[in-house]
Scaffold this motif. Structure first.
Motif, PDB file in Angstrom:
ATOM      1  N   ILE A 295     -80.788 109.214  60.462  1.00 33.94           N
ATOM      2  CA  ILE A 295     -82.125 108.898  60.961  1.00 33.94           C
ATOM      3  C   ILE A 295     -82.013 108.801  62.477  1.00 33.94           C
ATOM      4  CG2 ILE A 295     -84.117 107.375  60.806  1.00 33.94           C
ATOM      5  CD1 ILE A 295     -83.330 108.736  58.161  1.00 33.94           C
ATOM      6  N   TRP A 296     -82.389 109.885  63.174  1.00 37.31           N
ATOM      7  CA  TRP A 296     -82.167 109.956  64.616  1.00 37.31           C
ATOM      8  C   TRP A 296     -82.956 108.897  65.378  1.00 37.31           C
ATOM      9  CZ3 TRP A 296     -78.071 112.324  66.121  1.00 37.31           C
ATOM     10  CH2 TRP A 296     -77.565 113.381  65.374  1.00 37.31           C
ATOM     11  N   ASP A 297     -84.165 108.583  64.920  1.00 32.28           N
ATOM     12  CA  ASP A 297     -84.957 107.550  65.604  1.00 32.28           C
ATOM     13  C   ASP A 297     -84.214 106.214  65.606  1.00 32.28           C
ATOM     14  OD1 ASP A 297     -86.949 109.359  66.118  1.00 32.28           O
ATOM     15  OD2 ASP A 297     -88.182 108.773  64.413  1.00 32.28           O
ATOM     16  N   ASN A 298     -83.563 105.902  64.478  1.00 35.18           N
ATOM     17  CA  ASN A 298     -82.826 104.636  64.387  1.00 35.18           C
ATOM     18  C   ASN A 298     -81.626 104.630  65.326  1.00 35.18           C
ATOM     19  OD1 ASN A 298     -84.662 104.025  62.427  1.00 35.18           O
ATOM     20  ND2 ASN A 298     -83.240 104.115  60.710  1.00 35.18           N
ATOM     21  N   LEU A 299     -80.897 105.767  65.378  1.00 34.34           N
ATOM     22  CA  LEU A 299     -79.742 105.836  66.263  1.00 34.34           C
ATOM     23  C   LEU A 299     -80.165 105.711  67.718  1.00 34.34           C
ATOM     24  CD1 LEU A 299     -77.416 108.617  64.783  1.00 34.34           C
ATOM     25  CD2 LEU A 299     -77.479 106.178  64.299  1.00 34.34           C
ATOM     26  N   GLU A 300     -81.239 106.406  68.071  1.00 33.28           N
ATOM     27  CA  GLU A 300     -81.719 106.360  69.453  1.00 33.28           C
ATOM     28  C   GLU A 300     -82.138 104.943  69.825  1.00 33.28           C
ATOM     29  OE1 GLU A 300     -84.831 108.820  72.340  1.00 33.28           O
ATOM     30  OE2 GLU A 300     -84.734 109.241  70.182  1.00 33.28           O
ATOM     31  N   SER A 301     -82.841 104.261  68.910  1.00 38.00           N
ATOM     32  CA  SER A 301     -83.282 102.890  69.187  1.00 38.00           C
ATOM     33  C   SER A 301     -82.091 101.948  69.324  1.00 38.00           C
ATOM     34  CB  SER A 301     -84.205 102.403  68.057  1.00 38.00           C
ATOM     35  OG  SER A 301     -85.368 103.196  68.000  1.00 38.00           O
ATOM     36  N   LEU A 317     -77.180 113.088  70.199  1.00 41.29           N
ATOM     37  CA  LEU A 317     -77.716 112.277  71.293  1.00 41.29           C
ATOM     38  C   LEU A 317     -76.673 112.232  72.402  1.00 41.29           C
ATOM     39  CD1 LEU A 317     -79.005 109.145  69.298  1.00 41.29           C
ATOM     40  CD2 LEU A 317     -80.356 111.132  69.989  1.00 41.29           C
ATOM     41  N   TRP A 318     -77.104 112.424  73.642  1.00 46.76           N
ATOM     42  CA  TRP A 318     -76.263 112.192  74.810  1.00 46.76           C
ATOM     43  C   TRP A 318     -76.613 110.814  75.353  1.00 46.76           C
ATOM     44  CZ3 TRP A 318     -72.117 114.603  76.682  1.00 46.76           C
ATOM     45  CH2 TRP A 318     -71.891 115.928  76.313  1.00 46.76           C
ATOM     46  N   ILE A 319     -75.582 109.989  75.596  1.00 49.66           N
ATOM     47  CA  ILE A 319     -75.810 108.607  75.993  1.00 49.66           C
ATOM     48  C   ILE A 319     -75.038 108.308  77.277  1.00 49.66           C
ATOM     49  CG2 ILE A 319     -75.550 106.190  75.316  1.00 49.66           C
ATOM     50  CD1 ILE A 319     -75.288 108.624  72.548  1.00 49.66           C
ATOM     51  N   ASP A 320     -75.735 107.846  78.303  1.00 48.86           N
ATOM     52  CA  ASP A 320     -75.098 107.333  79.518  1.00 48.86           C
ATOM     53  C   ASP A 320     -74.968 105.821  79.363  1.00 48.86           C
ATOM     54  OD1 ASP A 320     -74.785 109.735  80.903  1.00 48.86           O
ATOM     55  OD2 ASP A 320     -76.836 109.678  81.636  1.00 48.86           O
ATOM     56  N   ARG A 356     -73.985 101.675  61.845  1.00 49.39           N
ATOM     57  CA  ARG A 356     -74.611 102.624  60.908  1.00 49.39           C
ATOM     58  C   ARG A 356     -73.946 102.636  59.542  1.00 49.39           C
ATOM     59  NH1 ARG A 356     -73.697 107.185  65.066  1.00 49.39           N
ATOM     60  NH2 ARG A 356     -74.351 105.345  66.190  1.00 49.39           N
ATOM     61  N   GLY A 357     -73.049 101.687  59.300  1.00 54.71           N
ATOM     62  CA  GLY A 357     -72.526 101.503  57.951  1.00 54.71           C
ATOM     63  C   GLY A 357     -71.340 102.364  57.584  1.00 54.71           C
ATOM     64  N   TRP A 358     -70.561 102.823  58.575  1.00 55.00           N
ATOM     65  CA  TRP A 358     -69.361 103.583  58.219  1.00 55.00           C
ATOM     66  C   TRP A 358     -68.413 102.675  57.443  1.00 55.00           C
ATOM     67  CZ3 TRP A 358     -67.797 106.375  63.438  1.00 55.00           C
ATOM     68  CH2 TRP A 358     -68.790 107.317  63.764  1.00 55.00           C
ATOM     69  N   GLN A 359     -67.969 103.137  56.290  1.00 57.87           N
ATOM     70  CA  GLN A 359     -67.025 102.360  55.497  1.00 57.87           C
ATOM     71  C   GLN A 359     -65.590 102.555  55.970  1.00 57.87           C
ATOM     72  OE1 GLN A 359     -68.205 100.161  53.104  1.00 57.87           O
ATOM     73  NE2 GLN A 359     -70.097 100.813  54.109  1.00 57.87           N
TER      74      GLN A 359
END
Length: 447
Positions: A295-301, A317-320, A356-359
């Motif tokens: 869910i890209w909106d969730n990651l961006e938020s 997503l590119w993140i500074d 994001r829930g990585w196990q």
């Protein structure tokens, strides 16, 4: 993300046909499947394309094949079953006027995203008449908009399918820009964000050039005027990246003498430097187990909530953030930096996976020191030892690492509780009269 359809005629020579087949079967993709070959005696892809060109030699066409690709966004790819992909191929075939022509359908999975390539014979095998490829961009758009509505995908306003009172949309990047970004790993959206920041800081051309230099970019003189060149040598149009009219750009850069700028060839890194930069692998973390849909909106938020600046692409997503650049694909997060990451940057890397829930989490690239520091951080954030793997320890696979006791000094450093004492099972409890016998040490050898 909308449905994107691209295509063009090709196959003007036997060599071009072989190159197309090689491209479609290239192992740079995670999986390659020839899903359908129709209308040819040959059942393999190479033979089918060669046969299509051989049939066209009886006509006047110079380009025997029509090659198209059909893509949807990463978040919508799970909606596209095999039947839906073939439905999209059939719909595009009708729009292009190629109904019933021989075709081959190839399904690729690249970066865990499925997409489809189709190659048709433009020559009707019965009449030997060649189907026109004119107005193909408009046909692609009309087909994409029809499929978006039918399949429940997000739709956009296209240049050829927009309402009469809607201004023509301008692409932020050309297909060549997108290909360069795929090849070099330098995202168009990231370059555009850096250019925009420099433009906002500068009052004139000289200040703009200085602001670009601080962001790893430079000005050059191209055939049509001033260009911006990124760190791997890809040229960028100033007006396109800023979304401004060319006249507005020329007015602000009027104090720059184009003759004083280096040419595009002069400012590009040499071939060896480009090769080394393109081969340089980023380092980061990837998930072994995670939710199937991103869910890209969730990651961006989430990143924005950490105080990061985010530039969204169709697949990432590119993140500074924290003085470096992260790239988030949903199933993996990378750090793009020439320097060894700081503890704070590693903590952000692990936190992104945790949020994001990585196990499980796997660290790759960079130095062994980076990977081992990342493991310590993952332990601090609650990952059990057996859920963490390092690329630098792949040669140790098979060892029962999960059953090994964590050293006491490491447990104290991480602030972890002492392990519960193991309770032996009845079968493991030695009888009271059993005594362990230890052989005496061997005598020393030598004088």
């Amino acid at each position: 993300m909308m449905m994107i359809i691209k295509g063009s005629s090709r196959g003007q020579s036997a060599t071009d046909v072989r190159r197309l087949a090689d491209h479609l079967l290239d192992d740079e993709n995670e999986t390659v499947e020839v899903a359908q070959v129709r209308g040819t005696a040959a059942t393999g892809l190479r033979g089918a394309l060669a046969e299509m060109r051989a049939v066209s030699l009886g006509s006047r066409t110079r380009k025997a094949l029509y090659h198209a690709s059909i893509n949807v966004g990463r978040d919508e790819a799970p909606l596209m079953t095999r039947e839906r992909w073939l439905e999209a191929v059939d719909e595009l075939e009708r729009h292009l006027g190629l109904t019933g022509h021989p075709r081959a359908v190839v399904v690729h999975v690249k970066r865990q995203r499925e997409h489809v390539h189709v190659v048709w014979s433009r020559c009707d095998p019965v009449t030997l008449k060649c189907t026109s490829d004119s107005n193909n961009y408009a046909k692609h758009e009309a087909c994409a908009r029809a499929l978006e509505e039918r399949l429940g995908l997000r739709s956009v306003i296209g240049a050829h399918t927009r309402p009469a009172d809607t201004p023509r949309p301008v692409a932020a990047a050309t297909h060549a820009d997108w290909q360069a970004a795929e090849r070099t790993g330098v995202a168009v959206a990231d370059v555009a964000a850096r250019i925009q920041g420099a433009w906002n800081e500068a009052a004139n051309g000289r200040e703009f050039a200085a602001a670009l230099a601080r962001r790893g970019l430079s000005l050059a003189c191209g055939r049509r005027g001033i260009l911006i060149v990124d760190e791997v040598g890809t040229p960028h149009s100033v007006s396109r990246r800023l979304g401004l009219k060319a006249a507005a750009v020329r007015a602000k850069l009027a104090d720059i003498d184009e003759a004083s700028l280096p040419t595009l060839d002069e400012v590009k890194p040499n071939k060896r430097e480009r090769s080394m930069k393109e081969k340089k692998k980023p380092f980061g973390a990837t998930a072994g187990t995670m939710p199937p849909v991103v869910i890209w909106d969730n990651l961006e938020s989430w990143w924005q909530g950490q105080g990061a600046t985010v530039v969204r692409q169709w697949d990432s997503l590119w993140i500074d953030y924290l003085g470096t650049r992260f790239k988030d694909y949903g199933d993996r997060v990378e750090i793009h930096s020439d320097a060894e990451p700081t503890d704070e940057q590693i903590a952000a890397l692990v936190s992104a996976g945790k949020a994001r829930g990585w196990q499980t989490i796997r660290f790759y690239g960079g130095s062994e020191s980076f990977q081992r520091r990342a493991r310590l951080e993952a332990l601090r954030q609650g990952y059990p030892p057996e859920a963490i793997s390092l690329e630098c320890e792949d040669h140790l696979r098979g060892r029962a690492l999960a059953s090994e006791t964590m050293p006491e000094h490491l447990r104290r450093k991480l602030g972890l509780p002492d392990p519960a004492p193991a309770t032996p099972t009845p079968d493991e409890t030695p009888p009271p009269d059993q005594v362990a016998v230890v052989p005496p040490p061997a005598p020393p050898v030598g004088a």
